[in-house]
Design a protein around this motif. Structure first.
Motif, short mmCIF file in Angstrom:
data_model
loop_
_atom_site.label_atom_id
_atom_site.label_comp_id
_atom_site.label_asym_id
_atom_site.label_seq_id
_atom_site.Cartn_x
_atom_site.Cartn_y
_atom_site.Cartn_z
N ALA A 91 15.52 -9.08 1.05
CA ALA A 91 16.34 -9.42 -0.11
C ALA A 91 16.11 -8.40 -1.22
N ARG A 92 17.17 -8.04 -1.92
CA ARG A 92 17.08 -7.05 -2.99
C ARG A 92 16.05 -7.46 -4.05
N SER A 93 15.88 -8.75 -4.25
CA SER A 93 14.96 -9.25 -5.27
C SER A 93 13.50 -8.92 -4.96
N ARG A 94 13.21 -8.57 -3.73
CA ARG A 94 11.83 -8.27 -3.36
C ARG A 94 11.46 -6.81 -3.60
N ALA A 95 12.44 -6.00 -3.98
CA ALA A 95 12.19 -4.57 -4.14
C ALA A 95 11.28 -4.29 -5.33
N ARG A 96 10.39 -3.35 -5.16
CA ARG A 96 9.48 -2.92 -6.20
C ARG A 96 9.42 -1.38 -6.21
N THR A 97 8.88 -0.84 -7.28
CA THR A 97 8.71 0.60 -7.36
C THR A 97 7.42 0.98 -6.64
N PRO A 98 7.49 1.83 -5.64
CA PRO A 98 6.26 2.20 -4.93
C PRO A 98 5.38 3.11 -5.78
N ARG A 99 4.12 3.16 -5.43
CA ARG A 99 3.22 4.07 -6.14
C ARG A 99 3.64 5.52 -5.90
N VAL A 100 3.36 6.38 -6.85
CA VAL A 100 3.63 7.81 -6.68
C VAL A 100 2.53 8.36 -5.78
N ASN A 101 2.91 8.71 -4.59
CA ASN A 101 1.93 9.17 -3.61
C ASN A 101 2.39 10.51 -3.05
N TYR A 214 19.42 9.26 -2.95
CA TYR A 214 19.48 9.74 -4.34
C TYR A 214 19.27 8.62 -5.37
N GLU A 215 19.10 7.37 -4.91
CA GLU A 215 18.82 6.27 -5.83
C GLU A 215 17.71 5.39 -5.27
N MET A 216 16.89 4.85 -6.15
CA MET A 216 15.83 3.92 -5.78
C MET A 216 15.89 2.72 -6.71
N ASN A 217 15.98 1.52 -6.13
CA ASN A 217 16.08 0.28 -6.90
C ASN A 217 17.22 0.32 -7.93
N GLY A 218 18.35 0.90 -7.49
CA GLY A 218 19.55 0.90 -8.32
C GLY A 218 19.61 1.97 -9.38
N GLN A 219 18.60 2.85 -9.45
CA GLN A 219 18.57 3.90 -10.46
C GLN A 219 18.42 5.26 -9.79
N PRO A 220 18.91 6.33 -10.44
CA PRO A 220 18.69 7.66 -9.88
C PRO A 220 17.20 7.92 -9.68
N LEU A 221 16.88 8.66 -8.65
CA LEU A 221 15.49 9.00 -8.40
C LEU A 221 14.86 9.69 -9.60
N THR A 222 13.61 9.39 -9.87
CA THR A 222 12.86 10.13 -10.87
C THR A 222 12.25 11.37 -10.21
N ALA A 223 11.81 12.31 -11.03
CA ALA A 223 11.20 13.52 -10.49
C ALA A 223 9.98 13.19 -9.63
N ALA A 224 9.17 12.23 -10.07
CA ALA A 224 7.96 11.88 -9.32
C ALA A 224 8.26 11.27 -7.96
N HIS A 225 9.44 10.66 -7.83
CA HIS A 225 9.81 10.02 -6.56
C HIS A 225 10.82 10.84 -5.76
N GLY A 226 10.96 12.12 -6.12
CA GLY A 226 11.72 13.01 -5.23
C GLY A 226 13.08 13.43 -5.68
N ALA A 227 13.43 13.21 -6.95
CA ALA A 227 14.75 13.63 -7.45
C ALA A 227 14.95 15.12 -7.20
N PRO A 228 16.21 15.52 -6.97
CA PRO A 228 17.40 14.66 -6.95
C PRO A 228 17.72 14.05 -5.58
N LEU A 229 17.04 14.51 -4.52
CA LEU A 229 17.37 14.04 -3.17
C LEU A 229 16.11 14.02 -2.33
#
Length: 270
Positions: A91-101, A214-229
């Motif tokens: 379910a979408r409600s279970r989504a969380r931001t993963p740690r920057v690894n 190119y999106e994570m949890n409904g938002q564009p990827l951040t640089a730490a999570h691999g933006a832009p792709l």
């Protein structure tokens, strides 16, 4: 007056004489010496085995015996892999931001406007460039799957992007003939600075859950999570989920893989 007869005393069993203190000490020393010698021999055997192992010829960065074990694991994972086998979705409600690894390949300053995806044509060897808008023009896929790290932790994440299979169908750069058929056996991906790189077999690349994300949890990827792709392939451990894709190439032999060269399983499936 009590009608019961008095109980007869129970005779005591003879006691064993205690060992003299000197005998106990002698026995303890004998057992300690035996244990010490046994542990020493086991340690020498282990050290000898380790020295033999590290003296063996290297294969992709590690000793050949270890590589054979990892390759056996990879064959087992490959045999278990099927295009129809999908990672569980949540379910979408279970989504969380993963740690920057993992920051390898992420040190360069990101300029989203200047970023281009370079894809090398398998047939001609020439490179073609794509913008993020080109990727977004492909059908958008949204899925909520579990990101599993090889370190043991996991996080449910909502991803959005284009299937890598849709990209390769629209741009048949992996083909020997220039059509969507007759594809190379492997896909290699690298960060823009070439510091981090992964390899996928073609079946894994074409899996319906393998995304150019190119999106994570409904938002564009951040640089730490691999933006832009970035790559998302939920039947693989996170070591394969390359952030900030810079180049894609195709080959009939296994491409280099950063963590496989450090001694991890090249396939990295679960």
């Amino acid at each position: 007056m009590n009608d019961e007869s008095p109980l007869s005393p129970v005779p005591e069993s003879p006691r064993q004489p205690l060992q003299a203190d000197a005998e106990v000490l002698v026995e303890a020393r004998r057992r300690s010496r035996r244990a010490f010698i046994g542990l020493g021999l086991a340690g020498l055997a282990g050290l000898g085995g380790w020295n033999w192992l590290i003296s063996q010829p290297k294969d992709s960065g590690i000793a050949q015996p270890l590589r054979k074990v990892l390759d056996a694991n990879g064959r087992l994972s490959g045999a278990y892999f099927k295009e129809t086998r999908l990672a569980p979705e949540f379910a979408r409600s279970r989504a969380r931001t993963p740690r920057v690894n993992g920051k390898i390949g992420m040190k360069q300053e990101l300029d989203p406007e200047a970023w281009r995806l370079r894809v090398r044509d398998f047939r001609t060897g020439t490179a073609r460039e794509f913008t993020l808008a080109d990727i977004k023009a492909l059908p958008k896929v949204v899925m909520t799957t579990e990101l599993k790290c090889i370190e043991g932790w996991s996080t449910v994440v909502n991803w959005s992007g284009a299937r890598l299979s849709d990209f390769m169908a629209r741009y048949p750069l992996a083909s020997r003939s220039g059509t969507a058929a007759d594809l190379a056996a492997y896909v290699g991906m690298r960060t823009p600075d070439d510091a981090y790189y992964v390899g996928l077999d073609m079946a894994s690349a074409l899996h319906p859950q393998t995304l150019l994300c190119y999106e994570m949890n409904g938002q564009p990827l951040t640089a730490a999570h691999g933006a832009p792709l970035r790559l998302v392939t939920p039947l693989k451990y996170g070591t394969k989920h390359l952030k900030r894709i810079g180049t894609i190439s195709f080959a009939d032999t296994r491409p280099q893989d950063y963590w496989a060269e450090q001694g991890y399983d090249w396939d990295s499936g679960h």
